[in-house]
Write an enzyme that holds these catalytic residues in place. Structure first.
Site, mmCIF file in Angstrom:
data_model
loop_
_atom_site.group_PDB
_atom_site.id
_atom_site.type_symbol
_atom_site.label_atom_id
_atom_site.label_comp_id
_atom_site.label_asym_id
_atom_site.label_seq_id
_atom_site.Cartn_x
_atom_site.Cartn_y
_atom_site.Cartn_z
ATOM 1 N N ARG A 7 11.630 -1.570 10.938
ATOM 2 C CA ARG A 7 10.620 -1.066 11.860
ATOM 3 C C ARG A 7 10.497 -1.969 13.094
ATOM 4 O O ARG A 7 10.725 -3.173 13.004
ATOM 5 C CB ARG A 7 9.260 -0.991 11.142
ATOM 6 C CG ARG A 7 9.070 0.286 10.401
ATOM 7 C CD ARG A 7 7.892 0.328 9.471
ATOM 8 N NE ARG A 7 6.679 -0.374 9.859
ATOM 9 C CZ ARG A 7 5.576 -0.419 9.114
ATOM 10 N NH1 ARG A 7 5.560 0.213 7.945
ATOM 11 N NH2 ARG A 7 4.514 -1.077 9.502
ATOM 12 N N ARG A 18 -9.338 1.059 8.893
ATOM 13 C CA ARG A 18 -8.867 -0.286 9.214
ATOM 14 C C ARG A 18 -9.906 -1.053 10.018
ATOM 15 O O ARG A 18 -9.681 -2.202 10.376
ATOM 16 C CB ARG A 18 -7.622 -0.150 10.079
ATOM 17 C CG ARG A 18 -6.371 -0.643 9.417
ATOM 18 C CD ARG A 18 -5.284 -0.396 10.443
ATOM 19 N NE ARG A 18 -4.097 -1.091 10.140
ATOM 20 C CZ ARG A 18 -3.106 -0.583 9.414
ATOM 21 N NH1 ARG A 18 -3.202 0.584 8.881
ATOM 22 N NH2 ARG A 18 -2.012 -1.290 9.227
ATOM 23 N N ARG A 33 11.750 -5.576 4.572
ATOM 24 C CA ARG A 33 11.552 -4.136 4.330
ATOM 25 C C ARG A 33 12.555 -3.300 5.119
ATOM 26 O O ARG A 33 12.901 -3.617 6.250
ATOM 27 C CB ARG A 33 10.135 -3.732 4.743
ATOM 28 C CG ARG A 33 9.927 -2.212 4.657
ATOM 29 C CD ARG A 33 8.506 -1.806 4.862
ATOM 30 N NE ARG A 33 7.892 -2.522 5.941
ATOM 31 C CZ ARG A 33 6.581 -2.658 6.087
ATOM 32 N NH1 ARG A 33 5.766 -2.131 5.205
ATOM 33 N NH2 ARG A 33 6.088 -3.335 7.092
ATOM 34 N N ARG A 81 -0.107 -8.867 13.543
ATOM 35 C CA ARG A 81 -0.698 -7.879 12.617
ATOM 36 C C ARG A 81 -1.553 -8.576 11.568
ATOM 37 O O ARG A 81 -2.600 -8.069 11.164
ATOM 38 C CB ARG A 81 0.409 -7.051 11.954
ATOM 39 C CG ARG A 81 1.015 -6.047 12.928
ATOM 40 C CD ARG A 81 2.311 -5.483 12.412
ATOM 41 N NE ARG A 81 2.170 -4.762 11.169
ATOM 42 C CZ ARG A 81 3.158 -4.539 10.318
ATOM 43 N NH1 ARG A 81 4.375 -4.989 10.577
ATOM 44 N NH2 ARG A 81 2.956 -3.875 9.212
ATOM 45 N N LYS A 141 0.827 -1.215 0.000
ATOM 46 C CA LYS A 141 0.000 0.000 0.000
ATOM 47 C C LYS A 141 0.863 1.269 0.000
ATOM 48 O O LYS A 141 0.645 2.171 -0.801
ATOM 49 C CB LYS A 141 -0.929 0.022 1.228
ATOM 50 C CG LYS A 141 -1.868 -1.168 1.326
ATOM 51 C CD LYS A 141 -2.749 -1.095 2.553
ATOM 52 C CE LYS A 141 -2.016 -1.115 3.877
ATOM 53 N NZ LYS A 141 -1.337 -2.383 4.216
HETATM 54 P P1 AP5 Z 1 4.875 -1.614 1.822
HETATM 55 O O1 AP5 Z 1 4.575 -0.687 0.702
HETATM 56 O O2 AP5 Z 1 5.640 -1.065 2.980
HETATM 57 O O3 AP5 Z 1 3.532 -2.368 2.298
HETATM 58 P P2 AP5 Z 1 2.313 -1.818 3.135
HETATM 59 O O4 AP5 Z 1 1.106 -2.501 2.610
HETATM 60 O O5 AP5 Z 1 2.321 -0.322 3.170
HETATM 61 O O6 AP5 Z 1 2.681 -2.457 4.539
HETATM 62 P P3 AP5 Z 1 2.687 -1.860 5.996
HETATM 63 O O7 AP5 Z 1 3.345 -2.928 6.860
HETATM 64 O O8 AP5 Z 1 3.271 -0.492 6.075
HETATM 65 O O9 AP5 Z 1 1.209 -1.797 6.261
HETATM 66 P P4 AP5 Z 1 0.517 -1.804 7.539
HETATM 67 O O10 AP5 Z 1 -0.808 -1.496 7.006
HETATM 68 O O11 AP5 Z 1 0.600 -2.977 8.427
HETATM 69 O O12 AP5 Z 1 1.341 -0.728 8.402
HETATM 70 P P5 AP5 Z 1 1.069 0.791 8.717
HETATM 71 O O13 AP5 Z 1 2.333 1.507 8.614
HETATM 72 O O14 AP5 Z 1 -0.114 1.259 7.962
HETATM 73 O O15 AP5 Z 1 5.636 -2.871 1.190
HETATM 74 C C1 AP5 Z 1 6.190 -3.887 2.005
HETATM 75 C C2 AP5 Z 1 7.553 -4.341 1.439
HETATM 76 O O16 AP5 Z 1 7.334 -5.036 0.224
HETATM 77 C C3 AP5 Z 1 8.517 -3.195 1.104
HETATM 78 O O17 AP5 Z 1 9.817 -3.581 1.463
HETATM 79 C C4 AP5 Z 1 8.411 -3.012 -0.427
HETATM 80 O O18 AP5 Z 1 9.630 -2.577 -1.000
HETATM 81 C C5 AP5 Z 1 8.027 -4.422 -0.872
HETATM 82 N N1 AP5 Z 1 7.094 -4.435 -2.009
HETATM 83 C C6 AP5 Z 1 5.943 -3.710 -2.111
HETATM 84 N N2 AP5 Z 1 5.317 -4.001 -3.263
HETATM 85 C C7 AP5 Z 1 6.078 -4.935 -3.886
HETATM 86 C C8 AP5 Z 1 5.948 -5.640 -5.131
HETATM 87 N N3 AP5 Z 1 4.914 -5.440 -5.960
HETATM 88 N N4 AP5 Z 1 6.903 -6.520 -5.462
HETATM 89 C C9 AP5 Z 1 7.964 -6.740 -4.649
HETATM 90 N N5 AP5 Z 1 8.150 -6.101 -3.475
HETATM 91 C C10 AP5 Z 1 7.218 -5.208 -3.093
HETATM 92 O O19 AP5 Z 1 0.606 0.681 10.236
HETATM 93 C C11 AP5 Z 1 1.504 0.305 11.272
HETATM 94 C C12 AP5 Z 1 0.745 0.210 12.584
HETATM 95 O O20 AP5 Z 1 0.163 1.503 12.910
HETATM 96 C C13 AP5 Z 1 -0.454 -0.748 12.599
HETATM 97 O O21 AP5 Z 1 -0.072 -2.077 12.886
HETATM 98 C C14 AP5 Z 1 -1.327 -0.122 13.704
HETATM 99 O O22 AP5 Z 1 -0.853 -0.474 14.973
HETATM 100 C C15 AP5 Z 1 -1.117 1.361 13.503
HETATM 101 N N6 AP5 Z 1 -2.143 1.941 12.619
HETATM 102 C C16 AP5 Z 1 -1.936 2.470 11.363
HETATM 103 N N7 AP5 Z 1 -3.104 2.864 10.831
HETATM 104 C C17 AP5 Z 1 -4.074 2.581 11.746
HETATM 105 C C18 AP5 Z 1 -5.480 2.727 11.756
HETATM 106 N N8 AP5 Z 1 -6.137 3.236 10.707
HETATM 107 N N9 AP5 Z 1 -6.147 2.317 12.863
HETATM 108 C C19 AP5 Z 1 -5.510 1.821 13.929
HETATM 109 N N10 AP5 Z 1 -4.171 1.625 13.965
HETATM 110 C C20 AP5 Z 1 -3.460 2.003 12.892
#
Ligand code: AP5
Length: 209
Positions: A156, A88, A123, A167, A13
């Site tokens: 991270r 979420r 990552r 997660r 994402k």
């Molecule tokens: P990446 O782009 O980082 O993936 P992502 O889907 O953004 O993954 P996240 O782990 O950041 O998502 P998340 O939703 O768990 O975490 P968030 O930061 O929102 O890609 C991942 C890896 O794969 C990278 O290394 C990239 O290079 C590689 N990659 C990507 N696409 C690829 C492809 N096509 N081919 C090959 N490689 C590829 O949230 C973190 C925490 O914050 C949550 O756990 C929660 O505690 C809190 N939080 C955030 N938002 C909320 C909310 N709305 N409500 C409550 N808590 C929240």
């Protein structure tokens, strides 16, 4: 264009949202990034969010909805935005509706679980600007250094195997029901997220232009 990028942790994402937002000149709002920025600065919000994030749990809805609605009121969102990691939970999606925020399209990225685990484990994120890399799929030119700003690349806190598992569980229980929520509103479009980054980004651009 007001878009939501939906999908499990590691689906890509943030990777796709940063590229698509830059191409379209719209805002990229990652709730995860906002929380991490607050944790870095040790604000009150950061100290509170850290307790949940480091365990792989969600930050409570009330706090997250308030924070996101405030961010959506900023002038850079007037031309459109991508919400990455929000909503979420059903309560968060209802929070958007109650605030009268119109959503044009919800892109749901499908990626097998084993691939998600490999992506999250490999990552690396820039400590300074938040750019995302991967030790195999998307290497920086110089190991450990961000191509964009020269910042240090770090792993991270929530990428430990135990937290990754939690997660994924939380996603299945609390976030996956949003697929049906947005299906009922005719807004969802499923995309295969298990393809090269540029291919997925081009498909998103073609879909919305
Ligand atoms: P990446 O782009 O980082 O993936 P992502 O889907 O953004 O993954 P996240 O782990 O950041 O998502 P998340 O939703 O768990 O975490 P968030 O930061 O929102 O890609 C991942 C890896 O794969 C990278 O290394 C990239 O290079 C590689 N990659 C990507 N696409 C690829 C492809 N096509 N081919 C090959 N490689 C590829 O949230 C973190 C925490 O914050 C949550 O756990 C929660 O505690 C809190 N939080 C955030 N938002 C909320 C909310 N709305 N409500 C409550 N808590 C929240």
């Amino acid at each position: 264009m007001n878009l939501i990028f939906l999908g499990p942790p590691g689906a890509g994402k943030g990777t796709y949202a940063s590229r698509v937002a830059a191409k379209l000149g719209i805002a990229h709002i990652s709730t995860g990034d906002i929380f991490r920025e607050n944790i870095k600065k040790q604000t009150e919000l950061g100290k509170l969010a850290e307790q949940y994030i480091n365990k792989g749990e969600l930050v409570p809805d009330e706090i997250t909805i308030k924070m996101t609605l405030e961010r959506l009121r900023q002038p850079d969102c007037e031309k459109g935005f991508i919400l990455d990691g929000f909503p979420r939970t059903i309560a968060q999606a209802e929070g958007l509706e109650k605030a009268g925020i119109k959503i044009d399209l919800v892109l749901n990225f499908l990626v097998p679980e084993q691939v998600l685990i490999e992506r999250m484990s490999g990552r690396r994120t820039c400590k300074k600007c938040g750019a995302i890399y991967h030790i195999i799929n998307l290497k920086p030119k110089q190991e450990g250094i961000c191509d964009k700003c020269g910042g240090e690349l770090i792993q991270r806190e929530d990428e430990k195997p135990k937290v990754i598992k939690e997660r994924l569980k939380v996603y299945a229980k609390k976030t996956a029901p949003l697929i049906e929520f947005y299906e009922q509103r005719g807004l969802i479009k499923n995309l295969d997220g298990n393809r090269p980054i540029d291919v997925v980004v081009d498909e998103i651009i073609n879909l919305i232009q």
